[in-house]
Motif scaffolding. Structure first.
Motif, PDB file in Angstrom:
ATOM      1  N   CYS A 156       0.836  -1.204   0.000  1.00  0.00           N
ATOM      2  CA  CYS A 156       0.000   0.000   0.000  1.00  0.00           C
ATOM      3  C   CYS A 156       0.873   1.258   0.000  1.00  0.00           C
ATOM      4  O   CYS A 156       1.040   1.914   1.031  1.00  0.00           O
ATOM      5  N   PRO A 157       1.444   1.627  -1.146  1.00  0.00           N
ATOM      6  CA  PRO A 157       2.447   2.697  -1.152  1.00  0.00           C
ATOM      7  C   PRO A 157       1.935   4.072  -0.753  1.00  0.00           C
ATOM      8  O   PRO A 157       2.619   4.793  -0.029  1.00  0.00           O
TER       9      PRO A 157
ATOM     10  N   GLY B  67      -4.495   5.674   2.650  1.00  0.00           N
ATOM     11  CA  GLY B  67      -4.106   5.860   1.265  1.00  0.00           C
ATOM     12  C   GLY B  67      -4.781   7.092   0.697  1.00  0.00           C
ATOM     13  O   GLY B  67      -5.836   7.518   1.172  1.00  0.00           O
ATOM     14  N   THR B  68      -4.193   7.657  -0.338  1.00  0.00           N
ATOM     15  CA  THR B  68      -4.636   8.975  -0.801  1.00  0.00           C
ATOM     16  C   THR B  68      -5.366   8.958  -2.133  1.00  0.00           C
ATOM     17  O   THR B  68      -5.731  10.017  -2.644  1.00  0.00           O
ATOM     18  N   SER B  69      -5.610   7.777  -2.716  1.00  0.00           N
ATOM     19  CA  SER B  69      -6.342   7.720  -3.977  1.00  0.00           C
ATOM     20  C   SER B  69      -6.968   6.344  -4.157  1.00  0.00           C
ATOM     21  O   SER B  69      -6.351   5.331  -3.852  1.00  0.00           O
ATOM     22  N   PHE B  70      -8.194   6.317  -4.700  1.00  0.00           N
ATOM     23  CA  PHE B  70      -8.828   5.059  -5.106  1.00  0.00           C
ATOM     24  C   PHE B  70      -8.171   4.477  -6.364  1.00  0.00           C
ATOM     25  O   PHE B  70      -8.410   3.324  -6.694  1.00  0.00           O
ATOM     26  N   CYS B  71      -7.380   5.278  -7.045  1.00  0.00           N
ATOM     27  CA  CYS B  71      -6.918   4.922  -8.382  1.00  0.00           C
ATOM     28  C   CYS B  71      -5.642   4.086  -8.337  1.00  0.00           C
ATOM     29  O   CYS B  71      -4.630   4.508  -7.771  1.00  0.00           O
TER      30      CYS B  71
ATOM     31  N   THR C 137      -1.622   4.762  -7.475  1.00  0.00           N
ATOM     32  CA  THR C 137      -0.953   3.851  -6.540  1.00  0.00           C
ATOM     33  C   THR C 137       0.343   3.326  -7.148  1.00  0.00           C
ATOM     34  O   THR C 137       1.380   3.240  -6.464  1.00  0.00           O
ATOM     35  N   LEU C 138       0.325   2.987  -8.440  1.00  0.00           N
ATOM     36  CA  LEU C 138       1.530   2.509  -9.117  1.00  0.00           C
ATOM     37  C   LEU C 138       2.560   3.615  -9.287  1.00  0.00           C
ATOM     38  O   LEU C 138       3.772   3.353  -9.232  1.00  0.00           O
ATOM     39  N   ASN C 139       2.108   4.834  -9.474  1.00  0.00           N
ATOM     40  CA  ASN C 139       3.017   5.976  -9.520  1.00  0.00           C
ATOM     41  C   ASN C 139       3.835   6.055  -8.228  1.00  0.00           C
ATOM     42  O   ASN C 139       5.065   6.199  -8.248  1.00  0.00           O
ATOM     43  N   GLU C 140       3.154   5.914  -7.092  1.00  0.00           N
ATOM     44  CA  GLU C 140       3.854   5.965  -5.803  1.00  0.00           C
ATOM     45  C   GLU C 140       4.667   4.700  -5.551  1.00  0.00           C
ATOM     46  O   GLU C 140       5.736   4.753  -4.932  1.00  0.00           O
ATOM     47  N   ALA C 141       4.188   3.558  -6.020  1.00  0.00           N
ATOM     48  CA  ALA C 141       4.934   2.309  -5.870  1.00  0.00           C
ATOM     49  C   ALA C 141       6.293   2.409  -6.560  1.00  0.00           C
ATOM     50  O   ALA C 141       7.315   1.926  -6.042  1.00  0.00           O
TER      51      ALA C 141
ATOM     52  N   THR D 221       2.536   6.779 -14.554  1.00  0.00           N
ATOM     53  CA  THR D 221       3.176   7.923 -13.920  1.00  0.00           C
ATOM     54  C   THR D 221       2.244   9.130 -13.862  1.00  0.00           C
ATOM     55  O   THR D 221       2.266   9.893 -12.894  1.00  0.00           O
ATOM     56  N   MET D 222       1.416   9.299 -14.867  1.00  0.00           N
ATOM     57  CA  MET D 222       0.616  10.519 -14.999  1.00  0.00           C
ATOM     58  C   MET D 222      -0.880  10.291 -14.841  1.00  0.00           C
ATOM     59  O   MET D 222      -1.649  11.251 -14.792  1.00  0.00           O
ATOM     60  N   GLY D 223      -1.317   9.037 -14.764  1.00  0.00           N
ATOM     61  CA  GLY D 223      -2.737   8.723 -14.870  1.00  0.00           C
ATOM     62  C   GLY D 223      -3.529   8.901 -13.593  1.00  0.00           C
ATOM     63  O   GLY D 223      -2.992   8.898 -12.479  1.00  0.00           O
ATOM     64  N   ASP D 224      -4.843   9.020 -13.763  1.00  0.00           N
ATOM     65  CA  ASP D 224      -5.791   9.069 -12.651  1.00  0.00           C
ATOM     66  C   ASP D 224      -7.170   8.666 -13.178  1.00  0.00           C
ATOM     67  O   ASP D 224      -7.268   8.088 -14.260  1.00  0.00           O
ATOM     68  N   ASP D 225      -8.222   8.983 -12.443  1.00  0.00           N
ATOM     69  CA  ASP D 225      -9.544   8.505 -12.848  1.00  0.00           C
ATOM     70  C   ASP D 225     -10.015   9.098 -14.175  1.00  0.00           C
ATOM     71  O   ASP D 225     -10.908   8.543 -14.815  1.00  0.00           O
ATOM     72  N   ARG D 226      -9.398  10.187 -14.618  1.00  0.00           N
ATOM     73  CA  ARG D 226      -9.775  10.758 -15.922  1.00  0.00           C
ATOM     74  C   ARG D 226      -9.427   9.823 -17.074  1.00  0.00           C
ATOM     75  O   ARG D 226      -9.970   9.943 -18.172  1.00  0.00           O
ATOM     76  N   ASN D 227      -8.492   8.898 -16.836  1.00  0.00           N
ATOM     77  CA  ASN D 227      -8.089   7.961 -17.882  1.00  0.00           C
ATOM     78  C   ASN D 227      -9.033   6.770 -18.023  1.00  0.00           C
ATOM     79  O   ASN D 227      -8.934   6.007 -18.985  1.00  0.00           O
TER      80      ASN D 227
END
Length: 439
Positions: free
Chosen positions: A297-298, A330-334, A338-342, A417-423
């Motif tokens: 859980c990064p 954790g700070t995002s459902f996305c 999560t992979l960006n922080e991992a 690296t750049m993605g979120d729920d908009r993707n």
């Protein structure tokens, strides 16, 4: 409950990992990328997958084909650790684990004694998962049985595969949030009988963590596991150094934190331990020997200052691992964020996390951690048809970066690296489209 689509046909670019692997270096050999592919589902399962050219003859002429020519279609993301009652307290300032629980978590969870309130948050929570492309999750509820009912009822509306359970907690918490060893056993047993393996629902025996359960309660949890061996165990382990020291004070007769759970029969192939940031060597060995799994859980580990998880060690020790968002620490459902922080957590330890390995952990690796890789995680025939349609160019900056992507791996890394729920353009669960982004 939404009805299961008789048949669904999806055309577009597809990416998945064909088989589970034993080493990160083997993942690229299992990557399957089809530039113009076709996926056909029936009664919620995948019945045909391959190229559009080969698949057209498989199509019934009456079927409408959902075509996504520019997008990327991937298996649904799998979240191996998240708390639905903490949805509303995401981004709570300034504490580490133990203080954070007392200051924010426990007061929030008390509200879930009210079934109407639990229903309201469960509905929001499930929709937020789907909006972020998460189609399966392992979820903490609260100590209240009605919180479990609320969550499974919300998931059933979409025939969504969730694993969840009532928190067991009989000490070191407010009176309004504690049960007893006996009531936790009886409530959990009733919930198992009511929900486990009903539709796509699965149950998890859920002691919050060792400090909030007496030995008597953990013994009853182990009894449940023995009585229902196909039920899951979901708890926390070695997240924070103060927590570990506290466990050693409370259970001096055990040789460490994990040994507390192991002693009471709570390790095993369907046992998932969140965090595991500070495991000792003998604990890594026990995780391997018992085929237990870790939820990495990064965003939570960074937000609470818990430490840096040694992901590389899961390959060295052959321990199953999946990704967890751990809302609300954790700070995002996305899972993209999560992979960006991992990736950054590994960089800080001098290790790299490739795009394909990251993708594996979010999909098939997560399914393996949940002992569901025979049913979820890729597009193999017979598997449950959960998948996500991703727009790789959701922002102007992403479009600029994607136009310069060298190959699919580079494009995937930029997305992570750049993605979120908009993707997330659309999410399909059991063959049905359950979410579509509004333009």
């Amino acid at each position: 409950m939404s009805s299961v689509a008789q048949q669904t046909a999806i055309r577009g670019r597809f990416l998945d990992i064909q088989n589970t692997v034993l080493q990160a270096s083997q993942i690229s050999d299992q990557v399957r990328y089809i530039e113009d592919g076709l996926l056909i589902t029936e009664q919620g399962k995948i019945i045909w997958f391959g190229t559009w050219e080969d698949g057209q003859s498989q199509l019934n002429k009456s079927i409408q084909v959902d075509h996504y020519p520019e997008q990327l279609i991937v298996p649904g993301f799998i979240d191996t650790h998240i708390h639905f009652p903490q949805t509303e307290m995401i981004g709570a300032y300034g504490e580490q684990l133990l203080e954070w629980l007392n200051t924010y978590t426990f007061p929030t969870e008390i509200q879930f004694a009210n079934k109407e309130y639990a229903d309201q948050i469960a509905y929001f929570f499930v929709n937020e998962l789907l909006k972020n492309g998460t189609t399966t999750a392992l979820v903490f509820c609260t100590v209240h049985p009605q919180s479990v009912d609320a969550l499974f009822e919300a998931a059933e509306r979409h025939q969504m595969r969730l694993i969840a359970g009532k928190v067991m907690m009989d000490r070191h918490a407010p009176d309004a949030l504690t049960d007893t060893a006996e009531s936790a056993y009886q409530d959990s047993k009733a919930l198992i009988e009511k929900w486990h393996a009903k539709g796509r629902n699965l149950y998890a025996i859920t002691p919050r963590f060792a400090p909030t359960s007496t030995p008597e309660q953990l013994e009853r949890a182990g009894q449940l596991k023995a009585e229902y061996p196909d039920v899951y165990v979901h708890t926390h382990l070695s997240e924070n150094k103060n927590e570990i020291a506290w466990v050693k004070e409370l259970f001096p007769e055990q040789k460490g934190y994990l040994d507390v759970y192991h002693h009471f029969g709570l390790t095993g192939e369907r046992s998932v331990f969140a965090h595991c940031v500070h495991l000792e060597e003998h604990e890594w060995q026990c995780m391997h020997d018992t085929d237990s799994a870790i939820a990495f859980c990064p965003t939570s580990n960074l937000f609470l200052g818990s430490g840096l998880f040694p992901l590389k060690k899961t390959w060295e020790k052959q321990v199953k691992v999946g990704l967890g968002t751990d809302i609300g620490a954790g700070t995002s459902f996305c899972q993209l964020q999560t992979l960006n922080e991992a990736y950054k957590v590994q960089q800080l330890q001098g290790d790299k996390l490739s795009a394909f390995e990251a993708f594996y952990h979010a999909t098939l690796g997560g399914a393996k951690a949940l002992h569901l890789d025979d049913q979820l995680g890729n597009f193999n025939l017979g598997k449950e048809a959960d998948f996500v349609v991703l727009n790789l160019k959701a922002t102007a900056l992403q479009q600029l970066r994607q136009e310069r992507a060298k190959n699919i791996e580079d494009a995937l890394f930029a997305l992570f690296t750049m993605g979120d729920d908009r993707n997330v353009q659309a999410t399909y669960v059991y063959g049905n489209k359950v979410y579509e982004q509004k333009n």
